[in-house]
Design a protein around this motif. Structure first.
Motif, PDB file in Angstrom:
ATOM      1  N   ASP A   1     -67.139  -3.909  31.015  1.00 22.56           N
ATOM      2  CA  ASP A   1     -66.307  -4.413  29.925  1.00 22.56           C
ATOM      3  C   ASP A   1     -67.090  -4.419  28.621  1.00 22.56           C
ATOM      4  N   LEU A   2     -68.355  -4.856  28.711  1.00 20.01           N
ATOM      5  CA  LEU A   2     -69.174  -4.896  27.503  1.00 20.01           C
ATOM      6  C   LEU A   2     -69.338  -3.506  26.914  1.00 20.01           C
ATOM      7  N   ILE A   3     -69.553  -2.509  27.789  1.00 16.58           N
ATOM      8  CA  ILE A   3     -69.735  -1.139  27.278  1.00 16.58           C
ATOM      9  C   ILE A   3     -68.438  -0.655  26.647  1.00 16.58           C
ATOM     10  N   PHE A   4     -67.306  -0.986  27.287  1.00 19.23           N
ATOM     11  CA  PHE A   4     -66.030  -0.588  26.679  1.00 19.23           C
ATOM     12  C   PHE A   4     -65.879  -1.202  25.294  1.00 19.23           C
ATOM     13  N   TYR A   5     -66.194  -2.498  25.182  1.00 17.73           N
ATOM     14  CA  TYR A   5     -66.024  -3.132  23.871  1.00 17.73           C
ATOM     15  C   TYR A   5     -66.978  -2.535  22.853  1.00 17.73           C
ATOM     16  N   ALA A   6     -68.181  -2.135  23.313  1.00 17.96           N
ATOM     17  CA  ALA A   6     -69.119  -1.506  22.367  1.00 17.96           C
ATOM     18  C   ALA A   6     -68.542  -0.200  21.843  1.00 17.96           C
ATOM     19  N   PHE A   7     -67.966   0.618  22.756  1.00 16.44           N
ATOM     20  CA  PHE A   7     -67.396   1.891  22.314  1.00 16.44           C
ATOM     21  C   PHE A   7     -66.174   1.658  21.426  1.00 16.44           C
ATOM     22  N   ALA A   8     -65.337   0.688  21.806  1.00 18.65           N
ATOM     23  CA  ALA A   8     -64.140   0.426  21.004  1.00 18.65           C
ATOM     24  C   ALA A   8     -64.530  -0.048  19.612  1.00 18.65           C
ATOM     25  N   LEU A   9     -65.566  -0.918  19.557  1.00 16.72           N
ATOM     26  CA  LEU A   9     -66.017  -1.420  18.253  1.00 16.72           C
ATOM     27  C   LEU A   9     -66.572  -0.276  17.410  1.00 16.72           C
ATOM     28  N   MET A  10     -67.339   0.610  18.060  1.00 15.84           N
ATOM     29  CA  MET A  10     -67.904   1.758  17.347  1.00 15.84           C
ATOM     30  C   MET A  10     -66.784   2.630  16.782  1.00 15.84           C
ATOM     31  N   THR A  11     -65.748   2.868  17.589  1.00 18.47           N
ATOM     32  CA  THR A  11     -64.634   3.694  17.140  1.00 18.47           C
ATOM     33  C   THR A  11     -63.930   3.061  15.955  1.00 18.47           C
ATOM     34  N   VAL A  12     -63.559   1.785  16.109  1.00 14.87           N
ATOM     35  CA  VAL A  12     -62.753   1.146  15.069  1.00 14.87           C
ATOM     36  C   VAL A  12     -63.563   0.960  13.791  1.00 14.87           C
ATOM     37  N   LEU A  13     -64.861   0.595  13.939  1.00 13.05           N
ATOM     38  CA  LEU A  13     -65.681   0.429  12.736  1.00 13.05           C
ATOM     39  C   LEU A  13     -65.891   1.767  12.038  1.00 13.05           C
ATOM     40  N   GLY A  14     -66.062   2.841  12.829  1.00  9.53           N
ATOM     41  CA  GLY A  14     -66.201   4.153  12.212  1.00  9.53           C
ATOM     42  C   GLY A  14     -64.950   4.538  11.454  1.00  9.53           C
ATOM     43  N   ALA A  15     -63.782   4.294  12.070  1.00  8.29           N
ATOM     44  CA  ALA A  15     -62.528   4.627  11.394  1.00  8.29           C
ATOM     45  C   ALA A  15     -62.352   3.779  10.145  1.00  8.29           C
ATOM     46  N   ALA A  16     -62.757   2.502  10.229  1.00  4.70           N
ATOM     47  CA  ALA A  16     -62.626   1.627   9.052  1.00  4.70           C
ATOM     48  C   ALA A  16     -63.553   2.097   7.937  1.00  4.70           C
TER      49      ALA A  16
ATOM     50  N   ILE B   1     -69.040  11.093   1.285  1.00  2.07           N
ATOM     51  CA  ILE B   1     -70.057  11.458   2.272  1.00  2.07           C
ATOM     52  C   ILE B   1     -70.173  10.361   3.325  1.00  2.07           C
ATOM     53  N   TYR B   2     -70.139   9.094   2.879  1.00  2.00           N
ATOM     54  CA  TYR B   2     -70.186   7.997   3.851  1.00  2.00           C
ATOM     55  C   TYR B   2     -68.952   8.027   4.747  1.00  2.00           C
ATOM     56  N   SER B   3     -67.801   8.386   4.179  1.00  2.00           N
ATOM     57  CA  SER B   3     -66.592   8.508   4.993  1.00  2.00           C
ATOM     58  C   SER B   3     -66.799   9.521   6.105  1.00  2.00           C
ATOM     59  N   ALA B   4     -67.387  10.667   5.748  1.00  2.00           N
ATOM     60  CA  ALA B   4     -67.578  11.717   6.750  1.00  2.00           C
ATOM     61  C   ALA B   4     -68.526  11.246   7.850  1.00  2.00           C
ATOM     62  N   TRP B   5     -69.597  10.536   7.452  1.00  2.00           N
ATOM     63  CA  TRP B   5     -70.529  10.086   8.491  1.00  2.00           C
ATOM     64  C   TRP B   5     -69.904   8.985   9.346  1.00  2.00           C
ATOM     65  N   SER B   6     -69.049   8.143   8.762  1.00  2.32           N
ATOM     66  CA  SER B   6     -68.358   7.151   9.595  1.00  2.32           C
ATOM     67  C   SER B   6     -67.442   7.828  10.595  1.00  2.32           C
ATOM     68  N   LEU B   7     -66.860   8.957  10.152  1.00  2.00           N
ATOM     69  CA  LEU B   7     -65.999   9.722  11.053  1.00  2.00           C
ATOM     70  C   LEU B   7     -66.783  10.179  12.280  1.00  2.00           C
ATOM     71  N   LEU B   8     -68.077  10.484  12.078  1.00  2.00           N
ATOM     72  CA  LEU B   8     -68.920  10.866  13.221  1.00  2.00           C
ATOM     73  C   LEU B   8     -68.928   9.758  14.267  1.00  2.00           C
ATOM     74  N   PHE B   9     -69.111   8.497  13.815  1.00  2.00           N
ATOM     75  CA  PHE B   9     -69.142   7.386  14.771  1.00  2.00           C
ATOM     76  C   PHE B   9     -67.793   7.226  15.455  1.00  2.00           C
ATOM     77  N   ALA B  10     -66.708   7.394  14.693  1.00  2.00           N
ATOM     78  CA  ALA B  10     -65.384   7.265  15.297  1.00  2.00           C
ATOM     79  C   ALA B  10     -65.189   8.321  16.381  1.00  2.00           C
ATOM     80  N   PHE B  11     -65.585   9.565  16.094  1.00  2.00           N
ATOM     81  CA  PHE B  11     -65.392  10.636  17.078  1.00  2.00           C
ATOM     82  C   PHE B  11     -66.247  10.385  18.314  1.00  2.00           C
ATOM     83  N   MET B  12     -67.507   9.965  18.125  1.00  2.00           N
ATOM     84  CA  MET B  12     -68.358   9.722  19.282  1.00  2.00           C
ATOM     85  C   MET B  12     -67.819   8.557  20.107  1.00  2.00           C
TER      86      MET B  12
END
Lengths: 105, 279
Positions: B111-126, B135-146
């Motif tokens: 569960d913790l790993i899932f929440y870590a990935f979900a947080l990474m996705t949502v924070l990247g999208a935000a 440029i920062y938008s593009a790099w945040s997109l990297l985190f969202a995709f990963m």
């Protein structure tokens, strides 16, 4: 606390979709708008694969097939969209979508 | 002059170290050798005085701590430290240990790993949605995709996860970065390169959307299967592409070819019409 289930993934997909829509609606930079479109497509993919895993059941891959199609079309969309952005930039010397309004007049 | 200065520093340092030793040693003796409490407190107070006098060589040099001031000041500092230590040891520590035990009992590692990935996705999208610099938008997109790729792995979809990393991160993101660099807006004011139009309106729209979709996701009676499988699916995917989905598969290859040719045609430099006339 219950274990991770379908709603968790759907909520992540909803958040991705909403953030992508905010990006598309509020950006003035055409490349930024394309980034928002990619986020929306990713949200759709998360939903496809979550439903494939939790609803369609083991041994069936229809949702994953659709997600692969979405990824392929996203690649095509990105290539064509960015080519259009470059063409707009060569013509107007800007990619601010507020200023490229020649067709409106 | 310089040597006496150095010697004064060294003396202060030695007294500071002695004070630290006295403080720690008295605590340890009290803990393990049953040193009487009054003696311990006295030793620690003296250690505190030494520490403060030593520190005075380096900090607070405007206020020379000498005589009575030193003893009063170190008494106050000792009292504050004692109070803090008491609170940490008697109240905060047990509470932390207790709540951590309860937390670990409730949450499993997956569960913790899932929440870590979900947080990474949502924070990247935000970050992509709200960053002022593209440029920062593009790099945040990297985190969202990963993060999304990690979620695919969680859902037992190995092939889409790898395709996500290869195509989105390796292809589309690089394409986006190239487009950003080719459109010259970087050198200008970064605040303006990624300006927002109506962020409050967009934010309200997004909040309504995520609220509605989340409500639906939680409340709808999904027909969830009892035991989802985590077997590899690549072989089944290949079979599905070449049997049930053969026609869409072929159509999509034609679409890719058309997109390739179209992108090249659209993005190439305009050839001036005057250039092919004979001079």
């Amino acid at each position: 606390m219950t274990s991770i289930g379908l709603p968790h993934f759907l909520i992540v997909g909803a958040a991705l979709f909403a953030l992508g829509m905010i990006t598309v609606v509020t950006r003035r930079n055409a490349v930024g708008i394309l980034m928002g479109v990619e986020l929306i497509l990713n949200a759709a993919n998360v939903n496809f694969i979550a439903f494939n895993h939790y609803v369609e059941g083991p041994g069936k891959v229809t949702g994953q097939v659709f997600s692969i199609f979405v990824i392929v079309l996203a690649a095509a969309e990105a290539a064509v969209g960015l080519a259009i952005v470059l063409a707009i930039y060569q013509t107007f010397r800007t990619i601010d979508v507020q200023e490229t309004d020649t067709l409106r007049q | 002059m310089a040597s006496s200065n150095l010697r004064a520093y060294l003396v202060r340092l030695a007294v500071l170290l002695a004070g630290l030793f006295l403080l720690a040693g008295a605590g340890l003796l009290h803990r393990f050798a049953q040193l009487p409490t009054a003696l311990t407190l006295l030793a620690q107070y003296l250690g505190m005085v030494g520490i403060l006098w030593g520190l005075n060589a380096f900090f607070f040099r405007r206020v020379p701590l000498t005589g009575v001031v030193l003893f009063v000041f170190s008494g106050a500092a000792f009292g504050v430290l004692f109070f803090l230590g008491f609170v940490l040891q008697e109240i905060v520590g047990p509470w932390l240990i207790d709540s951590a035990g309860r937390f670990i009992g409730l949450v499993r590692l997956t569960d913790l790993i899932f929440y870590a990935f979900a947080l990474m996705t949502v924070l990247g999208a935000a970050g992509c949605a709200f960053s002022g610099n593209i440029i920062y938008s593009a790099w945040s997109l990297l985190f969202a995709f990963m993060g999304v790729a990690g979620l695919y792995v969680f859902l037992g979809a190995d092939f889409p996860a790898v395709a996500q990393v290869l195509i989105y991160v390796g292809g589309i993101l690089v394409l986006i970065l190239f487009a950003i660099m080719l459109t010259k807006q970087i050198g200008e004011d970064p605040k303006l390169t990624n300006a927002h139009l109506a962020l409050p309106v967009g934010g309200a729209l997004g909040a309504v959307t995520v609220g509605t979709l989340s409500y639906m996701a939680v409340m709808a009676p999904w027909k969830v299967v009892a035991a989802p499988s985590y077997q590899p699916v690549s072989a089944a995917l290949g079979v599905a592409f070449l049997t049930d989905y053969l026609l869409p598969f072929e159509v999509v290859s034609v679409v890719l070819l058309a997109a390739l040719v179209g992108a090249v045609v659209i993005a190439r430099k305009e050839i001036k019409e005057t250039s092919d006339q004979p001079i």
